[in-house]
Scaffold this motif. Sequence first.
Motif, short mmCIF file in Angstrom:
data_model
loop_
_atom_site.label_atom_id
_atom_site.label_comp_id
_atom_site.label_asym_id
_atom_site.label_seq_id
_atom_site.Cartn_x
_atom_site.Cartn_y
_atom_site.Cartn_z
N ALA A 144 0.83 -1.20 0.00
CA ALA A 144 0.00 0.00 0.00
C ALA A 144 0.86 1.24 0.00
N GLU A 145 0.43 2.21 -0.75
CA GLU A 145 1.09 3.50 -0.81
C GLU A 145 0.09 4.56 -0.40
N SER B 164 5.23 5.03 0.03
CA SER B 164 6.42 4.21 0.05
C SER B 164 6.03 2.80 -0.35
N SER B 165 6.99 2.04 -0.77
CA SER B 165 6.71 0.70 -1.28
C SER B 165 7.55 -0.30 -0.51
N THR C 265 11.02 -4.35 -12.64
CA THR C 265 11.25 -2.91 -12.64
C THR C 265 12.29 -2.55 -13.68
N VAL C 266 12.05 -1.48 -14.42
CA VAL C 266 13.02 -0.97 -15.38
C VAL C 266 13.99 -0.05 -14.65
N GLN C 267 15.28 -0.32 -14.81
CA GLN C 267 16.32 0.52 -14.21
C GLN C 267 17.24 1.07 -15.29
N PRO D 282 11.50 6.29 -12.88
CA PRO D 282 10.26 6.67 -12.18
C PRO D 282 9.01 6.31 -12.99
N SER D 283 7.95 6.02 -12.28
CA SER D 283 6.67 5.75 -12.92
C SER D 283 6.15 7.00 -13.61
N PRO D 284 5.57 6.88 -14.81
CA PRO D 284 4.99 8.05 -15.47
C PRO D 284 3.86 8.71 -14.68
N SER D 285 3.29 7.97 -13.70
CA SER D 285 2.24 8.57 -12.86
C SER D 285 2.80 9.58 -11.88
N GLY D 286 4.10 9.52 -11.63
CA GLY D 286 4.71 10.43 -10.68
C GLY D 286 4.54 10.07 -9.22
N TRP D 287 3.87 8.93 -8.94
CA TRP D 287 3.70 8.53 -7.55
C TRP D 287 5.06 8.44 -6.87
N ALA D 288 5.17 9.00 -5.69
CA ALA D 288 6.44 9.00 -4.97
C ALA D 288 6.93 7.58 -4.73
N GLY D 289 8.15 7.31 -5.13
CA GLY D 289 8.75 6.00 -4.91
C GLY D 289 8.33 4.94 -5.89
N ALA D 290 7.38 5.23 -6.78
CA ALA D 290 6.90 4.22 -7.73
C ALA D 290 7.78 4.22 -8.97
N ALA D 291 7.99 3.03 -9.53
CA ALA D 291 8.87 2.87 -10.67
C ALA D 291 8.09 2.41 -11.89
#
Length: 821
Positions: free
Chosen positions: A26-27, A34-35, A609-611, A622-631
């Motif tokens: 949950a975030e 956080s994840s 996860t893409v690094q 980073p995730s295109p959604s911009g969620w903090a900590g999301a990839a």
Amino acid sequence: MMMKQQLSWARALAALALAGCPGPTAETSATNGSSTSDATTETGSTTDVTPTTSGGTSSTTHGTTGNPTEEIDPLPQGPVRAGVAVGYLTGPVGASMAGFGGRTVTNSTPWNHLLNGASGFYGLGTIKAMVIEVGGERLVVMKTPTMSSEHSLTEGTIEKLKALHDIDLTGRLITAATHSHHNLARYWRLPAPLGFVGADSPDEELIDRMTTAMADVIAAAVADLGPAQWGVAWNDDWDPDDEVYRDRRGENDPTYGKDARLTLLAVRRPDGTPMATVINFGMHGTVFDSPNELFTEDAPGGLEMKFEEAFFAAKGQPIFGMFAQSGGGDASPAGDGLGHPEPARIERVGHAAAPKILELYDAIEWRDEATLGVRSRRIDLTYSGIGYDDYPEFRNSQGGPYLWGGWQCKGAEGDVDDGNPATSMEGKPKNCMPLQGLLESLGETVPHGEVHQTYLTVARLDDFYMLTLPGEPTASVIEYARAGYEARAVDGMVFGYSQDHLLYLTQPDDWLQGGYESEMSLWGPLLAKYLVDGQMTVVDALIAGDGSPVWSEDSPSLSVGKSFEPRPLEASVDAPGLTSEPPMGIGRGETLRVAWNGGEPSLGEPRVTVQVDDGNGFVDVPSPSGWAGAALDNSRYHMLTHYAPVPEPNGKLLAERQQKWYVDWQVPADMPAGTYRLRITGRSFDGQATEDYALETAPFEVTFAAEHALTAVLAGGELTLDLVRPPPAYELVKTWPISGFRLLDPEVAAADPVHVRAPLTLTFIKDNLPVGDTYEVPYTPGVGHVFDFAATGLDPDQLFARVHLQGDVVPAFIEAAIAVP
């Protein structure tokens, strides 16, 4: 629609012969989430939550006890506090999907029964919770990725909140299912054989996993509580050209079309930081058809993702988008105007909807305070109580009543033509299948908790009201409910597919037109009107501010859970490890595959996860959604993930198996060039204990594909650049895509070239040497990449334009001679 395939009574009886959750990380608020990925036990839920607050303080108890005799204070008024969180609910992979009836079992697993088991997932289903608190009273709206709500989930989540988190939300939870036809089944406690028509047989372990996951997300949202503002806005004709959704019921034309309203209910921090918005309109989750074997939220999930990405791109701040059904019973998803295949089409729905939702969000007028009231109740459904004693339209051909409800109602052949709206079942035999006989033939008794009771909620925020309906309301029902609001000089929204499930809901004149929606109802023409009228009496009470109890019930639930023995785990024959690597280089638009040995599905979905190497080592993209900590990973519609065990599933748990997985990632058209790798995390079981694993692929380069071409045309002093590639082929293996599944260019048809629409960096080459300066060329929608060449002072003769994407980590160049027509 709950059951797309219309089943005759004979076919339903034939089903009698058939033999017989992963939880979220949950975030909280998108800016502070956080994840985590903690190990779980062998027998429990795969639910992990490490909540992070966004300026609020958490508490664990509140409100009233829910005793039907209690007296409470008048509705609380005052400053608003809110909290939001998101988590995931998809698997275990192998469980069946609810929505389409008659899914032939080709993948028989330990987790499915009458319907086909899923073989992978296209994005993880999201659970999203919004908690609003005023004066210690709370309202929770929880969006779930399921086909429907059901009281097993609504009440089960409330009980899990008490047991696991010491939070009492009795009567204060509104569930809002997205109605995807491709997410977890087996939570509806119908007689098992009836599961063949779209719900599969009930499974208490799955219900337990699902409610645990849901409770954990709500608890994280409660922990996120802090000062907040709230607001609403609506648009009564937001999709006039049917770009997002369309009417699908012809029997009631021209009286009723689609429900044309979009309503938003949003919360944000007092400094303007976005938190979440409910996105309320009606749309089925049926872009993918019944052969699909991948868990996915379908059109509602694509809409949420593209809205969140567009919001972040426009405002630089993230938000949680929470799709909540309204009149979805007779509305189909659109997004097919340019011929894109199913996976890309769910993105097209979101691409068409996002700017309209953004525009409406910007029109919200925010409030710091509210009056809050919530009332929930369990009611009994009876023939007399619904009003049929005085209404002769729900009787058999001999005049006898369908005392305990009726199913598959249709006029006699020749009486009603479903294709002709001028015909009606009014005053004619209905030829329904009596539910009493059906239930008793299956060893059940009447009244039955899933047919003769239902769960309802009404909530008030100032002069804005929310009511729930336990099934699939059509536009006629939403129109009737809105008329009720208007008659009371208040505004509001309707949550369909909420709290419970009673199949289709139509107004009397709509029901009498016949057709699929009438056949797939349980209580004839009056049920929807009866429910809405009852909800309006609660609205009246909340308008008056009376002190009625938050929770009441006509009688205790007749449908309760049973004990279960958790399934044991299958051991992995092989230790976790990669079994295939990506190519050394891959072009934008192309698809790579990576495979590995991992763990069995009930341990949770592996995360890929893409690094990227940013010059100091590999970091998450980073995730295109911009969620903090999301990839950028396989939790959304960026990758397709498959479970391919050896031996193949055979419906049985083995002591051990080769737990093989693979993922397909189609590189986006605007992916910055650079050095990348995939990181894979998950859990496995070696026969003795579970363990976390983490795998990293070899590095690979992202660059232009060989098919990419650049044109540079100079006219009138302006240089127009166009960077394109042919569309990658859409390929399937069995029922699932393996390439060409992403929406690389939302502005062109599926067969047309894909244009790169990201900002470019431009230089010039002459005689193989650089000349002039370096320039940044933005992309302008509707115009393209247009550059003021005259300002360079360069001679275009024998000049080449050389570009790379402005966002490239390691620039990848492409050149073209400047053409002067």
